[in-house]
Design an enzyme around this catalytic site. Structure first.
Site: not given
Ligand code: FAD
Length: 477
Positions: A276, A279, A307, A342, A360, A383
Site C-alpha cells: 500500500e 501505491w 456527467w 479506504n 469525479w 478518484w
C-alpha cells in the site's frame, strides 16, 4: 564565521531522515524556515482539514527545534520573495530543501534555481519524500510504469531503500524574526468543525513515530484480513503523517523489515501493508508522467463522459444524506474526523461517479478540503481509479453495490451505527437497506423514512443501468 544555509521545510515536517537537513548541517549553521503561501497551487492550495493539521504539525516541529536550541522561522508569502528577504537578513549563502512533486513544484523550483544561482546562492533539492524517485524505476523498454503490479514488483527487485538517517547535530542560526503560527488562522472557527480532533490525531513527528510503533507492535497482524473492515482500527492511519512528511517512507520500510523478523507470523500482512505504501509511490510516478492528473482524465475518452449529476445530489452526498447507510456513514466519518476508511472511500467514490453520475473532480475537491491526508497524487490517482478513467483503474462497469458492500464489510452494521445513529436501532438484516424494513420494524426502531432518515436518493438497479448506458457512449470514442 560559519556559512549559513537556509533549510526550507515544506512537506517534510520532521528532523529524522531528512537528507537536505543533514547536508545543510554539514555545511555550517542552519536557519530553519517554513513558508506559508496560501495561494500556492491555486485550487489545490491546502484544504481546510489539512490546514488544521498543519497548525499542530508546525507547533510540534517548532518545539523539537526549540528543544535543540534553535527557532523555526515562520513567514507568509511567495517563496521567492520570502527566501530573498531571509537571505538578506541572515547572510545565508545557500538554500536547501526536499524535492516536491506537485505539478506546480517543478516550475517554482526551476525559477528559484535560476534566481538564486544568479545571486550566487547555492540552491539544492534533496530526495526525502518517496522510496523510489519518479523515473528511477522503469520498464524493460525504459519507460515509466502505468500498471501497479509490475511497477511494485520492479521496485522490490531494485536496490533496497537505504537506512534512514538520524537527526544531525545542528548549529542553529538564530535571531531572525518569525511570525506566529497562531496569526495564520489555520484552525477553523465559527464554526469550529474540527472540535475534538485533538483527541483523535497527534500531528507531528513524535505522533507519527508513535503511530508507526503501535501499529507494528501488534495491529499489523490483523492488517491482511482486517484492512477492509471499516469498523475496526486495523490500518495504520499513517496517511496524514506521510502527507506532511512527519515520517519518511524509508523509516516505515525499515521498521517494517524489523517487524517481519520479530513477528514472522505477520510477514504476509506486513508485505501487504508495504504494497500500500507502494501505491503511494505509484501515484507519484503517475503524477510525474501526467501532471494534469488532478484535473484531467488519464483516459482521454472520459473527456466526453455524459456527467449528469445535480448540485442537489452532490450536496446530499457531501452531507451523508443519500439514504444508503454505508455511503452516509463514510461521508459523516469524513466530516467528523477528517478521515475516511479506504474501503468506504471506494464505495462513496463509486456511488458519486456512478450512481449519481457526478464528475469525479467534484468528489476529489470535496475530499481535498475535508481529508487531513489530502494528497495531490493519491487523491487524484484514487478518484480516477474509482471513476474508471485512471491509468491502472477499476473498470468503469465495476459498479459497487452499496448494499452488498455494506453487508460484506460491515456485517453487523457497527460502522453504520457509529456514524448514522438515527438508524442504530434497526436489526442487522435491514441496517444496510432500511427501505426494505417492514413498517412495524421501522416504527419500533424510531425511524420515519423521508423524515428522520432519507429515502434512497436513487434506486440502485436503475442507477446502475444509467451508469452503464453512459459508459457505452464513451467506451469506444
Ligand atoms: P494503510 O492501509 O495503513 O496504508 C499505509 C499507507 O499506504 C497509507 O498511509 C498511505 O500513505 C498509503 N496508501 C494506502 N492505500 C493507498 C492507496 N490506495 N493509494 C495511495 N496510497 C495508499 N490517500 C492519501 O494518502 N491521500 C488522499 O488524498 C487519498 N484520497 C483517496 C481518495 C479515494 C477516492 C480513495 C479510494 C483513496 C484515497 N486515498 C488517499 C488512499 C487510501 O484511502 C488512504 O491512503 C488510506 O485510507 C489511508 O489510511 P491508512 O494510513 O490507515 O492506510
Amino acid at each position: 564565521m560559519a556559512e549559513t544555509t537556509i533549510f526550507w521545510f515544506r512537506q517534510d515536517l520532521r528532523l529524522t531522515d531528512l537528507p537536505g537537513l543533514c547536508a545543510a548541517a554539514e555545511r555550517g549553521a542552519v536557519l530553519p524556515v517554513f513558508i506559508h503561501d496560501p495561494s500556492l497551487g491555486n485550487e489545490w492550495s491546502l484544504g481546510g482539514a489539512s490546514q488544521w493539521w498543519l497548525h499542530y504539525s508546525l507547533k510540534s516541529l517548532q518545539a523539537s527545534i526549540e528543544a535543540r536550541g534553535g527557532e523555526l522561522i515562520l513567514r507568509r508569502g511567495a517563496p521567492e520573495d520570502v527566501l530573498t528577504a531571509l537571505i538578506e537578513e541572515s547572510g545565508a549563502s545557500a538554500v536547501y530543501s526536499s524535492r516536491q512533486y506537485q505539478p506546480w513544484a517543478t516550475s517554482l523550483e526551476t525559477t528559484l534555481h535560476e534566481t538564486l544561482t544568479d545571486e550566487g546562492i547555492d540552491y539544492k533539492r534533496y530526495a526525502g519524500t518517496l522510496l523510489f524517485e519518479p523515473g528511477s524505476v522503469l520498464t524493460g523498454g525504459g519507460t515509466p510504469y502505468k500498471v501497479f503490479t509490475p511497477f511494485w514488483r520492479a521496485c522490490l527487485q531494485s536496490e533496497a531503500p537505504r537506512e534512514p538517517r538520524s537527526i544531525p547535530d545542528v548549529e542553529w542560526h538564530v535571531g531572525v524574526r518569525s511570525e506566529s503560527v497562531e496569526d495564520w488562522n489555520l484552525r477553523p472557527s465559527n464554526p469550529n468543525w474540527a472540535d475534538g480532533w485533538e483527541s483523535l490525531w497527534s500531528p507531528g513527528e513524535e505522533g507519527a513515530t508513535r503511530r508507526l510503533d503501535d501499529f507494528l507492535a501488534g495491529t499489523v497482524k490483523h492488517y491482511g484480513d482486517g484492512r477492509d473492515i471499516p469498523a475496526e482500527a486495523y490500518t495504520s492511519r499513517l496517511s496524514p503523517h506521510l502527507k506532511f512528511g512527519e515520517i519518511s517512507p524509508r523509516q516505515i520500510w525499515h521498521a517494517a523489515q524489523y517487524a517481519k523478523q520479530r513477528l514472522p507470523e505477520a510477514a504476509e500482512s506486513i508485505d501487504k501493508f508495504l504494497s500500500e505504501i507502494g501505491w503511494r509511490e505509484f501515484c507519484y510516478t503517475l503524477l510525474d508522467q501526467f501532471p494534469e492528473m488532478p484535473n484531467k482524465p488519464f483516459k482521454a475518452q472520459f473527456d466526453h463522459f455524459p456527467w449528469a449529476g445535480t448540485q442537489k445530489a452532490l450536496k446530499a452526498w457531501q452531507k451523508g444524506l443519500t439514504g444508503y447507510p454505508i455511503v452516509d456513514a463514510g461521508m459523516r466519518e469524513l466530516w467528523q474526523t477528517g478521515f475516511m476508511h479506504n474501503r468506504v472511500r471506494m464505495i462513496t467514490g463509486s456511488f458519486l461517479t456512478k450512481h449519481l453520475l457526478t464528475h469525479w473532480r467534484a468528489g476529489e475537491l470535496w475530499f481535498w478540503d475535508c481529508l487531513v491526508d489530502a494528497d495531490i497524487a493519491s487523491n487524484a490517482c484514487s478518484w480516477q481509479w474509482v471513476a474508471g478513467s485512471g491509468a491502472d483503474a477499476s473498470p468503469y462497469f465495476r459498479i459497487f453495490n452499496p448494499i452488498a458492500q455494506g453487508e460484506k464489510f460491515d456485517k453487523a452494521g457497527e460502522y453504520v451505527r457509529r456514524y448514522v445513529p438515527e438508524i442504530a436501532n434497526l436489526p442487522d438484516k435491514y441496517i444496510h437497506k432500511p427501505w426494505e424494513a417492514p413498517a412495524s420494524i421501522l416504527e419500533q426502531s424510531g425511524i420515519v423514512l423521508g423524515d428522520t432518515y432519507p429515502e434512497p436518493i436513487v434506486d440502485h438497479k436503475s442507477a446502475r443501468q444509467s451508469a452503464l448506458a453512459a459508459y457505452e457512449e464513451v467506451k469506444n470514442s
